[in-house]
Enzyme design. Structure first.
Site, PDB file in Angstrom:
ATOM      1  N   ASP A 155      71.298 -44.832 -25.301  1.00 11.65           N
ATOM      2  CA  ASP A 155      72.758 -45.125 -24.823  1.00 11.65           C
ATOM      3  C   ASP A 155      72.786 -44.595 -23.491  1.00 11.65           C
ATOM      4  O   ASP A 155      71.893 -44.380 -22.606  1.00 11.65           O
ATOM      5  CB  ASP A 155      73.693 -43.507 -25.612  1.00 11.65           C
ATOM      6  CG  ASP A 155      74.814 -43.532 -25.499  1.00 11.65           C
ATOM      7  OD1 ASP A 155      75.428 -44.535 -25.410  1.00 11.65           O
ATOM      8  OD2 ASP A 155      75.314 -42.465 -25.077  1.00 11.65           O
TER       9      ASP A 155
ATOM     10  N   ASP B 173      76.269 -41.244 -31.582  1.00  7.80           N
ATOM     11  CA  ASP B 173      74.755 -41.525 -31.498  1.00  7.80           C
ATOM     12  C   ASP B 173      73.982 -41.193 -33.034  1.00  7.80           C
ATOM     13  O   ASP B 173      72.932 -41.710 -32.880  1.00  7.80           O
ATOM     14  CB  ASP B 173      73.977 -41.168 -30.321  1.00  7.80           C
ATOM     15  CG  ASP B 173      74.836 -41.604 -29.019  1.00  7.80           C
ATOM     16  OD1 ASP B 173      75.198 -42.828 -28.888  1.00  7.80           O
ATOM     17  OD2 ASP B 173      74.684 -40.858 -28.043  1.00  7.80           O
TER      18      ASP B 173
ATOM     19  N   ASP C 122      73.099 -38.696 -27.085  1.00  5.56           N
ATOM     20  CA  ASP C 122      73.353 -37.495 -26.783  1.00  5.56           C
ATOM     21  C   ASP C 122      74.638 -36.916 -27.476  1.00  5.56           C
ATOM     22  O   ASP C 122      74.973 -35.817 -27.087  1.00  5.56           O
ATOM     23  CB  ASP C 122      73.487 -37.066 -25.141  1.00  5.56           C
ATOM     24  CG  ASP C 122      74.757 -37.553 -24.480  1.00  5.56           C
ATOM     25  OD1 ASP C 122      75.111 -38.691 -24.952  1.00  5.56           O
ATOM     26  OD2 ASP C 122      75.223 -36.766 -23.830  1.00  5.56           O
TER      27      ASP C 122
END
Length: 790
Positions: A320, A520, A516
């Site tokens: 990400d 996700d 995080d």
């Protein structure tokens, strides 16, 4: 709703944590009591105890073999069963008790390395709303979430989670969508715009008209995606089982040949005893557990030995962007004052107003002002308009910070600010005093300082493909991908898109996903190995991950990769050496020179040797990392701190160059003088100290003074350009103004030195400053192990 782990785990995995400790205790006790009985001369009682210990190992071992065969694998447990039964058959009871202890110890250690923590995604459930406030006329009633129907008007109060998908009604909304997109900047949604469940109201109350029920809304879909992805995870194939596939037939053939050739099945049992793959049962789990222990000391919590094994041979890394490759929170990148205004005064006024606002951009502006030791005034009569900004009275003047209600001013500096923000993919907070716009503050989510070096380390560790997934726009995503040299960048990704992309990558190679945020969590669960950066409390992603980085630092993933590969290397090395020694012992036993009891003791000696080798995984790979003396670490911290101060002052060079566009008189000379004094009084002493103190200290750890040679050449260029600017300043002072024939070269020197210094700072920070851990060094300094720097 329960998590995938509790729903899909078979019964034998659920009772495993209870069986293995009991089995280890029983077999060790039986071996010990049997030895005591034998020493006092009660040999029959000793044999009986050893038989009981052997049988206690046979029963679960048979169950494990059946389960392995059920899953299509004949693992190391089959040899253990054959050797246990063989010792009972030929009366070698002490050998059977020894094998039972080794078997139970190996299973216990293997369970410690493999056992996963729960993946029930409790944080997703805790975040999900249970009730909604339905509005009918002037009445508002609280109803269960399941009772919400399409078309209902719902009230969402400040700080509340949007319960279902809908459209904004009545008033615009300011939303924190980070739970879904991962992006830290709050967004404004106008009346009629769609809003998704799971996002948080960051301002005043607003109404939505439901367009979906709770079960069909976005947030419920995220939970389902995480459950589905978690249930798809393939069972871990133990390292020991993979090697046993080749070792098992060899052992059986040698044992059968020895028994048939000699006519003595004791020889066959002796071969099976020394062939019992205890090096596989013990060495591999010990190495993996040692790797888990070492990783935990580096702030990396690995939740299973299988995850560490898989990380050791992973090839694709999917990341990400926000909070993983970037800091995850906006910072001030520049303050652009209008002509006639001072940069610090613009920042002071903006921060004075914003210190009362909870907005994420306001927090960044206040943080920047405090970092520059700018004293703030107390605002009065503050008014915050959601989506527009904040206004208050500061020192008798009406100051506003945020969006402009009248459009961007036609002044050239304002258009330049808009263009700069577009080029830098930054947000703009305009600062106004009374009816005049006096400046603009640019903010963006910066790239982590360690990210480029970490990407290089990860490639060196074995990742051949680096991919970024983000819910952010395409422009900033491409910029990050270009800077970091990523192989693929996917922008505008929803949680479902991320899961699909991770699944596609997993089909091609062993894939690691790093994230995080709650958004996700499904992608982490879909990857072969999920890694969560959990320092900021992203509990849902941590629950869905196999590995959690407990510090807010991406470079810990590179540490985890190094540890995983080293642990796997030690595990394979220990297993191969142990099997080679076992093969040698099998040959000796096949010729009748090694009875079963002696063979069991020899096997124990082999076990000790391979376990001691496996424990090397605790120390880590000596070829990885650079050992720095305390004094060098302290120097790195000192110069890193000076960079943070100097970087903010670099804008004086650009300001002086910009001043030349409209003025060549005394004001331009004053700006040039300020820039030159900054260079001679602050910057050059810093660069000279690096050249004489830091670079020689780095020569030994880096292996050669050549490692800093290019940086030394940059220092020389910085000195040259500074002297050239000083010469221009002297000429302008003598003439009373900057001359026309000076403009081109002077601008080139100022802009060129500004770009050179920014690049130079980045190179030093990536190549040298990331060699040390600021947290560790500060702890050492506090403990008095490192002297304070000047």
């Amino acid at each position: 709703m329960s998590g995938p782990e509790s729903t899909h785990r078979p019964w034998w995995l659920r009772i495993r944590p209870l069986v293995e400790p009991v089995l280890l205790a029983v077999t060790v006790t039986a071996l010990f009591l049997g030895c005591l009985a034998w020493l006092v001369g009660r040999h029959e009682i000793a044999d009986g105890i050893w038989v009981a210990g052997t049988l206690s190992g046979v029963v679960p071992a048979v169950v494990w073999v059946v389960l392995s065969l059920y899953r299509g694998r004949a693992g190391v447990d089959l040899l253990a069963v054959l050797s246990l039964v063989g010792t009972l058959w030929v009366g070698e009871y002490v050998a059977g008790a020894l094998i039972a202890v080794m078997l139970s110890t190996g299973r216990f250690l293997d369970a410690a390395a493999q056992r996963r923590a729960s993946k029930d995604l409790r944080a997703l459930l805790e975040h999900a709303p249970r009730f909604a406030r339905r509005k009918a006329g002037d009445a508002v009633t609280v109803i269960p979430l399941a009772d919400v129907a399409i078309g209902d008007v719902l009230v969402v109060g400040p700080g509340e989670v949007v319960p279902v998908d809908g459209r904004i009604e009545g008033a615009e909304a300011i939303l924190d969508e980070s739970v879904l997109t991962g992006e830290p900047l709050q967004v404004e949604r106008a009346i009629g715009e769609p809003v998704r469940s799971g996002v948080v109201n960051a301002a005043t109350a607003f109404d939505i008209r439901a367009t979906a029920t709770a079960a069909n809304s976005t947030y419920a879909g995220i939970v389902r995606l995480a459950e589905q992805a978690g249930s798809e995870s393939a069972p871990i194939v133990r390292l020991a089982d993979r090697y046993a596939a080749a070792f098992l037939p060899v052992a059986l053939v040698v044992a059968a040949a020895a028994g048939l050739a000699s006519g003595s099945w004791v020889r066959a049992v002796a071969v099976l005893v020394v062939a019992t793959p205890c090096p596989l049962l013990l060495a591999a789990p010990v190495a993996i557990v040692s790797g888990l222990s070492r990783a935990s000391r580096h702030g990396v919590v690995v939740r299973s030995g299988g995850a560490l094994e898989n990380l050791g041979h992973a090839k694709t890394l999917v990341m990400d962007k926000t909070g993983t490759l970037t800091a995850g929170r906006p910072v001030v990148v520049d303050v652009l004052p209008a002509p006639g205004y001072d940069r610090r005064e613009v920042l002071r006024l903006a921060a004075s107003v914003d210190q009362m606002s909870p907005h994420v951009l306001a927090e960044a502006i206040v943080t920047e002002a405090l970092a520059q030791d700018i004293p703030l005034s107390l605002p009065v009569n503050m008014i915050e308009q959601p989506g527009r900004g904040v206004a208050a009275t500061v020192d008798g003047a009406q100051v506003s910070v945020g969006k402009l209600s009248t459009g961007v001013p036609e002044a050239g500096w304002a258009r330049a600010a808009v263009n700069r923000a577009s080029l830098d993919t930054a947000a703009i907070a305009w600062v106004g005093v009374d009816d005049a716009v006096i400046g603009a503050v640019l903010l963006r989510d910066p790239l982590r300082r360690t990210a480029p070096r970490t990407m290089r380390r990860l490639r060196a560790a074995g990742f051949t493909r680096l991919v970024m997934l983000t819910g952010d726009r395409s422009a900033p995503a491409r910029e990050v991908g270009t800077v970091l040299g990523l192989d693929e960048v996917y922008a505008d990704q929803s949680p479902a898109d991320k899961v699909a992309a991770v699944r596609a990558e997993r089909e091609k190679a062993v894939t690691v996903m790093v994230g995080d945020g709650v958004n996700d969590a499904p992608a982490l669960a879909a990857a072969t190995v999920g890694v969560a950066i959990g320092a900021r409390g992203a509990t849902a992603s941590s629950e869905a991950a196999d590995i959690v980085l407990t510090t807010d630092r991406l470079d810990r993933l590179a540490d985890a990769m190094d540890i995983a590969r080293w642990s796997r290397h030690i595990a394979v090395q220990s297993a191969v050496v142990g099997m080679a020694l076992s093969l040698l012992a099998m040959g000796v036993a096949a010729f009748g020179w090694l009875p079963p009891a002696a063979g069991a003791l020899l096997q124990e000696a082999i076990d000790v040797a391979v376990i001691l080798n496996a424990l090397r995984a605790l120390r880590g790979n000596p070829a990885v990392g650079i050992a720095l003396p305390h004094e060098t670490e302290a120097l790195l911290l000192r110069f890193a701190a000076e960079h943070d101060i100097l970087r903010d002052a670099l804008s004086q060079l650009r300001d002086a160059a910009s001043q030349l566009d409209s003025h060549r008189d005394e004001s331009a000379i004053d700006a040039l003088d300020r820039a030159y004094r900054f260079l001679t009084d602050q910057l050059l002493p810093h660069e000279d100290a690096e050249q004489h103190d830091l670079y020689p200290a780095l020569a030994a750890p880096l292996g050669s003074a050549e490692a800093t040679a290019t940086m030394s050449r940059t220092h020389a260029e910085i000195h040259r350009l500074t002297d050239r600017i000083g010469n221009h300043l002297e000429l302008a002072r003598n003439a009373g103004a900057v001359q026309l024939d000076q403009l081109d070269d002077l601008r080139a020197c100022l802009y060129g030195l500004h770009a050179l210094l920014r690049l130079h700072f980045l190179q030093e920070e990536e190549n040298y400053f990331t060699l040390t851990d600021a947290e560790d060094i500060e702890a050492k300094r506090t403990a008095g192990q490192i002297p304070p720097t000047r």
